[in-house]
Design an enzyme around this catalytic site. Structure first.
Site, PDB file in Angstrom:
ATOM      1  N   ASP A 157       0.847  -1.195   0.000  1.00 33.04           N
ATOM      2  CA  ASP A 157       0.000   0.000   0.000  1.00 33.04           C
ATOM      3  C   ASP A 157       0.881   1.243   0.000  1.00 33.04           C
ATOM      4  O   ASP A 157       1.748   1.400   0.854  1.00 33.04           O
ATOM      5  CB  ASP A 157      -0.936   0.002   1.210  1.00 33.04           C
ATOM      6  CG  ASP A 157      -2.127   0.927   1.009  1.00 33.04           C
ATOM      7  OD1 ASP A 157      -1.923   2.092   0.601  1.00 33.04           O
ATOM      8  OD2 ASP A 157      -3.265   0.490   1.248  1.00 33.04           O
ATOM      9  N   SER A 193      -7.192   4.342  -1.264  1.00 33.73           N
ATOM     10  CA  SER A 193      -6.877   2.918  -1.112  1.00 33.73           C
ATOM     11  C   SER A 193      -8.082   2.023  -1.392  1.00 33.73           C
ATOM     12  O   SER A 193      -7.917   0.868  -1.766  1.00 33.73           O
ATOM     13  CB  SER A 193      -6.354   2.636   0.295  1.00 33.73           C
ATOM     14  OG  SER A 193      -5.056   3.156   0.421  1.00 33.73           O
ATOM     15  N   GLU A 238      -0.979  -7.873   2.357  1.00 35.89           N
ATOM     16  CA  GLU A 238      -0.760  -6.428   2.200  1.00 35.89           C
ATOM     17  C   GLU A 238       0.276  -5.873   3.162  1.00 35.89           C
ATOM     18  O   GLU A 238       0.155  -6.027   4.383  1.00 35.89           O
ATOM     19  CB  GLU A 238      -2.074  -5.653   2.400  1.00 35.89           C
ATOM     20  CG  GLU A 238      -1.885  -4.169   2.080  1.00 35.89           C
ATOM     21  CD  GLU A 238      -2.985  -3.263   2.616  1.00 35.89           C
ATOM     22  OE1 GLU A 238      -3.203  -2.212   1.998  1.00 35.89           O
ATOM     23  OE2 GLU A 238      -3.602  -3.575   3.649  1.00 35.89           O
ATOM     24  N   ASP A 256       2.239   2.828   3.279  1.00 33.81           N
ATOM     25  CA  ASP A 256       1.343   3.971   3.069  1.00 33.81           C
ATOM     26  C   ASP A 256       1.249   4.862   4.311  1.00 33.81           C
ATOM     27  O   ASP A 256       1.360   6.083   4.213  1.00 33.81           O
ATOM     28  CB  ASP A 256      -0.039   3.435   2.699  1.00 33.81           C
ATOM     29  CG  ASP A 256      -1.085   4.520   2.534  1.00 33.81           C
ATOM     30  OD1 ASP A 256      -0.972   5.297   1.575  1.00 33.81           O
ATOM     31  OD2 ASP A 256      -2.003   4.589   3.375  1.00 33.81           O
ATOM     32  N   HIS A 281       2.260   8.735   4.472  1.00 35.40           N
ATOM     33  CA  HIS A 281       1.324   9.810   4.816  1.00 35.40           C
ATOM     34  C   HIS A 281       1.966  10.719   5.854  1.00 35.40           C
ATOM     35  O   HIS A 281       1.783  11.928   5.828  1.00 35.40           O
ATOM     36  CB  HIS A 281       0.021   9.239   5.401  1.00 35.40           C
ATOM     37  CG  HIS A 281      -0.988   8.843   4.369  1.00 35.40           C
ATOM     38  ND1 HIS A 281      -1.657   9.757   3.606  1.00 35.40           N
ATOM     39  CD2 HIS A 281      -1.440   7.624   3.986  1.00 35.40           C
ATOM     40  CE1 HIS A 281      -2.498   9.120   2.784  1.00 35.40           C
ATOM     41  NE2 HIS A 281      -2.374   7.823   2.989  1.00 35.40           N
ATOM     42  N   HIS A 309      -1.892  10.895  -1.345  1.00 36.38           N
ATOM     43  CA  HIS A 309      -1.482   9.967  -2.405  1.00 36.38           C
ATOM     44  C   HIS A 309      -1.069  10.734  -3.649  1.00 36.38           C
ATOM     45  O   HIS A 309      -1.390  11.912  -3.788  1.00 36.38           O
ATOM     46  CB  HIS A 309      -2.650   9.047  -2.776  1.00 36.38           C
ATOM     47  CG  HIS A 309      -3.104   8.177  -1.654  1.00 36.38           C
ATOM     48  ND1 HIS A 309      -4.226   7.398  -1.727  1.00 36.38           N
ATOM     49  CD2 HIS A 309      -2.578   7.961  -0.426  1.00 36.38           C
ATOM     50  CE1 HIS A 309      -4.384   6.740  -0.583  1.00 36.38           C
ATOM     51  NE2 HIS A 309      -3.394   7.067   0.226  1.00 36.38           N
TER      52      HIS A 309
HETATM   53 ZN   LIG Z   1      -3.509   2.730  -0.364  1.00 33.16          ZN
END
Ligand SMILES: [Zn+2]
Length: 447
Positions: A42, A96, A271, A276, A280, A412
């Site tokens: 991710d 996501s 995952e 991710d 962030h 993102h």
């Molecule tokens: Zn994501």
């Protein structure tokens, strides 16, 4: 067993002529894998992959390499192509949920959708299809099981935010009377054990083995199984001192269980959720430690696929996060050695600073380069003002500036992501494709 089969076939060939051997083997469709392992990093952009290569091989080792290349990571080793990630709206930048729906169902949808199309109709997911084909199925994630990516393989919901409803659906939604997944490892006790409903008790009543402690992973001896190892997401790899490679550990424990007692094989979605989350937060040390766990997981599954000989491994990302760049502030350098000197997430360091009402000692316990007087002064002032958000931004900026790590956003970004594949059918993923094509190809390989 394989050797016996081969020699029997050879003997049969010798007895009845070569043509019959060819005939027997051609009846088996060897282009389709028995097992599919689908890894999703991710937020794992191209810069995360190239940054991790240098991080792993630490920059000072590059000096003196001469014309020798920097050693490859497993992401490089099995790299086959790229994928576009845009959602079904005008933004070009996916979240996501839409990203995971594209990857789980081959359908582009609106941001926030959990396996629903733009008309809010449920999309068939790879795990649901695998289950109806009699395969064993699994999701493994460092996020809670109810989070966007695993949820988009398991259930349908109009919003990723409805995590209680998603947990309910994980129990209630059935395919031909069966649970969608035979194994779920991740976090999420907060959503599964609630005042209004105890889904863990329900799963146990339905025959699931349940564990809630990573050190008890080996106590899971059969399927179905549910492992919830944190209230929400698992701790960051960089903060998880006893078991930084927790995705690797969950995967190692799951594979022998998935590979047992089912001649139809299995499909697993795994995952690396927190590449991710760290991105962030523009926290490079946090992100690189997640990449390390994700690469180790890839090692475990490709080792399995190599031994098994009948497994496909596909790795991709739903999007990139943070607008990460290797190099920043107009300087022509990136210093992964600096990143190696940071031994905790910014989030946990800020938490400790707030608890202890102290800046320098927390810094020195977790970071191996000196905090300058001016920086310390700034952080102390913000601590006195009780402004953790500004403290956080200041702290990650110090690390980013020192390592020449660039970030353009805390959200993102819309550029293409890597597609990595190994094993039976891997050649189908070569070159450029859309993220929905990856799922479509996997559906084709399932049947
Ligand atoms: Zn994501």
């Amino acid at each position: 067993v394989k050797a016996l089969f081969i020699s029997a076939a050879v003997i049969a060939g010798l007895l009845s002529g070569c043509s019959s051997v060819t005939e027997t083997t051609s009846k088996k469709d060897t282009s389709k894998p028995k097992n599919i392992i689908y890894l999703i990093g991710d937020g794992m952009g191209m810069a995360h992959i190239s940054g991790y290569r240098h991080y792993k091989n630490s920059s000072d080792k590059h000096i003196g390499l001469g014309d020798k290349a920097v050693p490859k990571t497993l992401f490089d080793e099995y790299f086959v192509g790229i994928a576009s990630t845009l959602p079904d709206d005008e933004t070009l930048v996916t979240d996501s949920a839409a990203g995971a729906t594209a990857l789980s169902s081959g359908v582009k949808t609106y941001n926030g959708a959990i396996a629903l199309d733009n008309d809010k109709k449920p999309t068939l997911t790879l795990l649901q299809e695998a289950k109806s084909l009699g395969k064993t199925t699994a999701t493994i994630s460092t996020s809670q099981v109810t989070h966007a990516t695993p949820a988009s393989f398991l259930v349908h919901n109009e919003s990723r935010r409805n995590e209680d409803q998603i947990a309910d659906s994980i129990y209630d939604h059935r395919v031909d009377g069966q649970f969608v997944a035979d194994l779920m490892f991740g976090g999420g006790t907060k959503f599964f054990i609630r005042d209004d409903r105890n889904l863990v008790a329900k799963f146990k009543d339905s025959g699931f083995q349940y564990v809630d402690d990573l050190s008890a992973l080996n106590k899971v001896t059969q399927l179905p199984a549910l492992g919830l190892f944190a209230p929400k997401g698992l701790p960051y790899a960089v903060d998880h001192k006893e078991l930084p490679n927790r995705l690797t550990a969950m995967t190692k424990a799951a594979l022998p269980l998935l590979n047992k007692n089912n001649e139809n094989g299995f499909v697993a979605m795994i995952e690396g959720s927190q590449i991710d989350w760290c991105s962030h937060g523009n926290d490079i040390a946090c992100a690189m430690n997640e990449m390390a766990d994700f690469e180790q997981t890839l090692k475990v599954v490709t080792d399995f696929a190599r031994q098994d000989g009948n497994t496909l491994v596909v790795v991709t990302a739903d999007h990139s996060t943070g607008g990460l760049t290797l190099g920043a502030n107009s300087e022509y350098k990136w210093l992964p050695d600096v990143v190696h000197k940071v031994h905790a997430s910014a989030e946990s360091m800020i938490k400790q600073m707030l608890e202890k009402k102290e800046v320098a000692s927390i810094w020195n316990q977790n970071i191996e380069f000196k905090l300058e007087a001016e920086q310390q002064n700034k952080l102390e002032k913000l601590l006195a003002k009780n402004d953790p958000e500004a403290m956080y931004k200041t702290l990650v900026k110090i690390i980013s500036d020192r390592s020449f790590t660039g970030w353009t956003t805390t959200g993102h970004t819309g550029e293409d992501v890597a597609v990595i594949a190994y094993g039976v059918g891997a050649e189908q993923f070569k070159g450029f494709q859309d993220n929905t094509d990856i799922a479509k190809k996997l559906f084709g390989l399932l049947k």
